[in-house]
Design a protein around this motif. Sequence first.
Motif, PDB file in Angstrom:
ATOM      1  N   ILE A   3       0.779  -1.095   0.118  1.00 11.18           N
ATOM      2  CA  ILE A   3      -0.027  -0.163   0.044  1.00 11.18           C
ATOM      3  C   ILE A   3       0.783   1.050   0.001  1.00 11.18           C
ATOM      4  N   GLU A   4       1.987   1.212   0.598  1.00 11.98           N
ATOM      5  CA  GLU A   4       2.582   2.372   0.869  1.00 11.98           C
ATOM      6  C   GLU A   4       3.473   2.806  -0.595  1.00 11.98           C
ATOM      7  N   LYS A   5       3.909   1.737  -0.943  1.00 12.24           N
ATOM      8  CA  LYS A   5       4.578   1.866  -2.091  1.00 12.24           C
ATOM      9  C   LYS A   5       3.777   2.352  -3.311  1.00 12.24           C
ATOM     10  N   GLN A   6       2.518   1.774  -3.423  1.00 16.60           N
ATOM     11  CA  GLN A   6       1.457   2.253  -4.330  1.00 16.60           C
ATOM     12  C   GLN A   6       1.271   3.568  -4.494  1.00 16.60           C
ATOM     13  N   LEU A   7       0.822   4.248  -3.191  1.00 21.47           N
ATOM     14  CA  LEU A   7       0.843   5.529  -2.723  1.00 21.47           C
ATOM     15  C   LEU A   7       1.932   6.409  -2.750  1.00 21.47           C
ATOM     16  N   SER A  30      -1.907  12.245   7.953  1.00 21.93           N
ATOM     17  CA  SER A  30      -2.601  11.516   9.123  1.00 21.93           C
ATOM     18  C   SER A  30      -3.461  10.545   8.603  1.00 21.93           C
ATOM     19  N   SER A  31      -4.037  10.653   7.272  1.00 23.57           N
ATOM     20  CA  SER A  31      -4.835   9.717   6.768  1.00 23.57           C
ATOM     21  C   SER A  31      -4.624   9.576   5.353  1.00 23.57           C
ATOM     22  N   TRP A  32      -4.706   8.472   4.584  1.00 24.09           N
ATOM     23  CA  TRP A  32      -4.620   8.311   3.291  1.00 24.09           C
ATOM     24  C   TRP A  32      -5.621   8.393   2.386  1.00 24.09           C
ATOM     25  N   GLY A  33      -6.872   9.114   2.669  1.00 24.37           N
ATOM     26  CA  GLY A  33      -7.874   9.402   2.181  1.00 24.37           C
ATOM     27  C   GLY A  33      -7.728  10.372   0.979  1.00 24.37           C
ATOM     28  N   SER A  34      -6.499  11.066   1.150  1.00 25.33           N
ATOM     29  CA  SER A  34      -6.164  12.082   0.020  1.00 25.33           C
ATOM     30  C   SER A  34      -4.757  11.997  -0.071  1.00 25.33           C
ATOM     31  N   SER A 424     -22.888  10.074 -10.833  1.00 19.75           N
ATOM     32  CA  SER A 424     -23.607   8.646 -11.122  1.00 19.75           C
ATOM     33  C   SER A 424     -22.384   7.790 -11.433  1.00 19.75           C
ATOM     34  N   PRO A 425     -22.418   6.906 -10.551  1.00 18.48           N
ATOM     35  CA  PRO A 425     -23.176   6.462  -9.155  1.00 18.48           C
ATOM     36  C   PRO A 425     -22.833   7.486  -8.090  1.00 18.48           C
ATOM     37  N   PRO A 426     -23.611   7.712  -7.165  1.00 20.75           N
ATOM     38  CA  PRO A 426     -23.492   8.912  -6.103  1.00 20.75           C
ATOM     39  C   PRO A 426     -22.246   8.582  -5.089  1.00 20.75           C
ATOM     40  N   TRP A 427     -21.681   7.327  -4.936  1.00 22.87           N
ATOM     41  CA  TRP A 427     -20.785   7.162  -4.075  1.00 22.87           C
ATOM     42  C   TRP A 427     -19.461   7.466  -4.654  1.00 22.87           C
ATOM     43  N   ARG A 428     -18.474   7.568  -3.664  1.00 19.28           N
ATOM     44  CA  ARG A 428     -17.246   7.903  -4.134  1.00 19.28           C
ATOM     45  C   ARG A 428     -16.078   7.160  -3.314  1.00 19.28           C
ATOM     46  N   LYS A 429     -15.095   6.949  -3.939  1.00 21.66           N
ATOM     47  CA  LYS A 429     -14.011   6.308  -3.343  1.00 21.66           C
ATOM     48  C   LYS A 429     -13.339   7.019  -2.617  1.00 21.66           C
ATOM     49  N   ILE A 430     -12.933   6.321  -1.264  1.00 24.81           N
ATOM     50  CA  ILE A 430     -12.081   6.862  -0.240  1.00 24.81           C
ATOM     51  C   ILE A 430     -10.652   6.403   0.148  1.00 24.81           C
ATOM     52  N   ARG A 431     -10.297   5.440  -0.603  1.00 25.54           N
ATOM     53  CA  ARG A 431      -9.076   4.871  -0.372  1.00 25.54           C
ATOM     54  C   ARG A 431      -8.555   4.170  -1.828  1.00 25.54           C
ATOM     55  N   LEU A 432      -7.392   4.395  -2.084  1.00 26.80           N
ATOM     56  CA  LEU A 432      -6.703   3.503  -2.795  1.00 26.80           C
ATOM     57  C   LEU A 432      -6.182   2.253  -2.126  1.00 26.80           C
ATOM     58  N   VAL A 433      -6.890   1.332  -3.143  1.00 29.07           N
ATOM     59  CA  VAL A 433      -6.660  -0.459  -2.796  1.00 29.07           C
ATOM     60  C   VAL A 433      -5.760  -1.189  -3.572  1.00 29.07           C
ATOM     61  N   PRO A 434      -4.834  -1.622  -3.248  1.00 27.41           N
ATOM     62  CA  PRO A 434      -3.968  -2.456  -4.126  1.00 27.41           C
ATOM     63  C   PRO A 434      -4.831  -3.827  -4.542  1.00 27.41           C
ATOM     64  N   THR A 592      -7.646   3.156   9.117  1.00 28.37           N
ATOM     65  CA  THR A 592      -8.121   1.803   8.836  1.00 28.37           C
ATOM     66  C   THR A 592      -6.688   0.855   8.346  1.00 28.37           C
ATOM     67  N   VAL A 593      -7.163  -0.314   7.786  1.00 27.61           N
ATOM     68  CA  VAL A 593      -5.984  -1.105   7.499  1.00 27.61           C
ATOM     69  C   VAL A 593      -5.172  -0.455   5.948  1.00 27.61           C
ATOM     70  N   LEU A 594      -6.008   0.384   5.392  1.00 26.42           N
ATOM     71  CA  LEU A 594      -5.428   1.215   4.126  1.00 26.42           C
ATOM     72  C   LEU A 594      -4.933   2.422   4.501  1.00 26.42           C
ATOM     73  N   ASP A 595      -4.492   2.706   5.741  1.00 23.79           N
ATOM     74  CA  ASP A 595      -3.763   3.789   6.211  1.00 23.79           C
ATOM     75  C   ASP A 595      -2.264   3.540   6.670  1.00 23.79           C
ATOM     76  N   ASP A 596      -1.857   4.234   7.203  1.00 27.09           N
ATOM     77  CA  ASP A 596      -0.522   4.167   7.792  1.00 27.09           C
ATOM     78  C   ASP A 596      -0.508   3.435   9.404  1.00 27.09           C
ATOM     79  N   VAL A 597      -0.370   2.130   9.207  1.00 28.17           N
ATOM     80  CA  VAL A 597      -0.446   1.386  10.425  1.00 28.17           C
ATOM     81  C   VAL A 597       0.560   0.099  10.478  1.00 28.17           C
ATOM     82  N   ASP A 598       0.818  -0.399  11.545  1.00 25.38           N
ATOM     83  CA  ASP A 598       1.697  -1.528  11.698  1.00 25.38           C
ATOM     84  C   ASP A 598       1.308  -2.918  10.650  1.00 25.38           C
ATOM     85  N   GLU A 599       2.196  -3.244  10.069  1.00 29.30           N
ATOM     86  CA  GLU A 599       2.014  -4.362   9.167  1.00 29.30           C
ATOM     87  C   GLU A 599       1.448  -5.413   9.916  1.00 29.30           C
TER      88      GLU A 599
END
Length: 632
Positions: A3-7, A30-34, A424-434, A592-599
């Motif tokens: 995840i970290e290398k992708q971001l 602090s968050s990988w949402g952006s 359309s659709p109304p929902w939006r992505k909030i994290r990058l997911v490998p 979340t597990v898609l943020d900067d947390v211990d592996e």
Amino acid sequence: MSIEKQLTAARQQLTGESLRSAGLRVKELSSWGSLIPAAGDAQRILESILLQHIGVPQSPSRLPLGIAEVRPWSNRLEIRFEQPDRVRAALEMLPYRERGQRAVHGTPGLWASTIDGNIEIAFARHPNAAVVALSCLDRSDLGPLLSAYESALATERRVPLWTVAPSALPPEKFGGRRKPRPLTIIDHHSPAANLASALLRRIRFWDRLAGHASIRMTCETVDHGLDWHLEREVHPDFPLHDDRLVALLAEPVVGPGLLVDLNEHRCDDRRCVMEFTAPADRLEGWHGVLRLQSVPSDPALHTPPRPRHFTGLGESAYPSHGDSALSSSVAPGSIPSRSRRTETLSSESNQFQGRCFQLLAPRFSRDQWEMQSRAMEIGAAWALDGCSVLVVAHSFSFSPESRRLRYHNQLTWDTADRPTVTASPPWRKIRLVPGDGSLFMHKAFGSRKEVKSLIQEARAHLDWIIFVDCNEDLGMGPYIEESVDSHVIVVNDPGYEENLVTAEARNGVAEHREVPVGPAESAMAWRHQHLTGLPLDRVPISGLVLRQPANREKTQSLDFVHRVDAELKRFGTPVLARLPKGPTFALGASPTVLDDVDEDFRMAFRVACASFRPALEKSSPCLIPPPPDPWR
């Protein structure tokens, strides 16, 4: 790819930084949402004004606007230009006045200085609130350039106003009556400063597009704020329309998250015109429209660079043969594709429906106020396993209309409502997911019928929908049980009590006395203490997801824990999973597990969340009777 290398790779492709620098900046978030931090109130205005002055290069360049690298922070932006002469246009934003006159030209209130050979521009009254640092690739000293510009103004009988240090300014006067002042360039840029800042902080993605030749940006004051016009020159060997460009501008994690107006899309052999605007829930600083026009360039003046891939769009290599179709990303206006697991199920049965469950929490608990964060934590773990997950939060009170009325006085002058485009659709992505997973978020307003329609639409395209709502009597009305398949309670678990502590009087002194209890008694006591306010008599609960606090010190035998779990299952509230201990964060700041947390924590959390997913796949909706009327 981790995840970290992708971001890190995705950010480097936007800013032009080195991979090492981009990795350090990603770790600071602090968050990988952006991936790109948003500019502060003063910073975005400063960047918007800067973009107006450097938006039309005087000479061609292989880089967009002649910028080789940007390094963004919330209150600072470092820009490294290709050549020193590119900085000259930025100096025209500095304030000056004609000798013998009081009218100020340029941007009033700016202060410029040379620090370590770089030119730093800030607001003199608040020098730490917003800073733009200008430098060059060859690290040449730009001090003589600033001095030469000041001397050129002096020869034209103009007085520079940016040389007074902030410490030498007289104190600001507060209170009393103030004379009305005319509108300045700051007032014109304030309504749409976020739009310009978001584009400037991601300036290096333009030259990664197929056939890039050059870009030019200008702005225009309109009734609803400030519109930006971007002209993009494309080499004749490449198509003018590029779906990857649209996807990048619409990407909310990597890009600015704009919406394309398909009604204003006009494309032919000579030009391709599109309009973008921000979603309706963005208010301050987004009152503007981006009009993008792609035109052919002169093939003799521009040699097209090699097109490159975008990690933020899920690409590992540029699509072959100049094809602009996305390799694994989602084009704006289309429905996100399901995961491979879902596609397999869909091929076997044409009536596949995604699963939906409602997340509940005990009343007046911390989990009740953090249910949205809890849902995002579970959804992120499932997305990392390859599922497509949507978190739907519902609110009656904080509707877009009430927000618009709440912030009505934050504009400098009265403006008409800005043009809006419905997503359309109304929902939006909030994290990058490998991998093949994806994580989306949507805030629903209005009636439960609208929520029901939204969930039914999401079922047809996504694997899982996690619905978050209040757990009061109105929290599960006659519409919700028809939409969700099951209900899950998330609760903080301090452990089971093996002894009940009571007090009794002995010799006139109250003394504590411990009474041993069995598993059934401990389960009943835990149930009454930690599941307060939940309609357990009406709603069938699929199970409990227990969160272990980070500061828990109590140790219990596994045999006693298993026996109490069995009693809770007999009472209709089985334990589905125990989430591992995580670090303590402020309210609403749990990563979340898609943020900067211990592996190790990431892997343990994924395993815990995956353990109760099969149990929810077997559940099915049922008719829940309405609560009794207290007036009858």
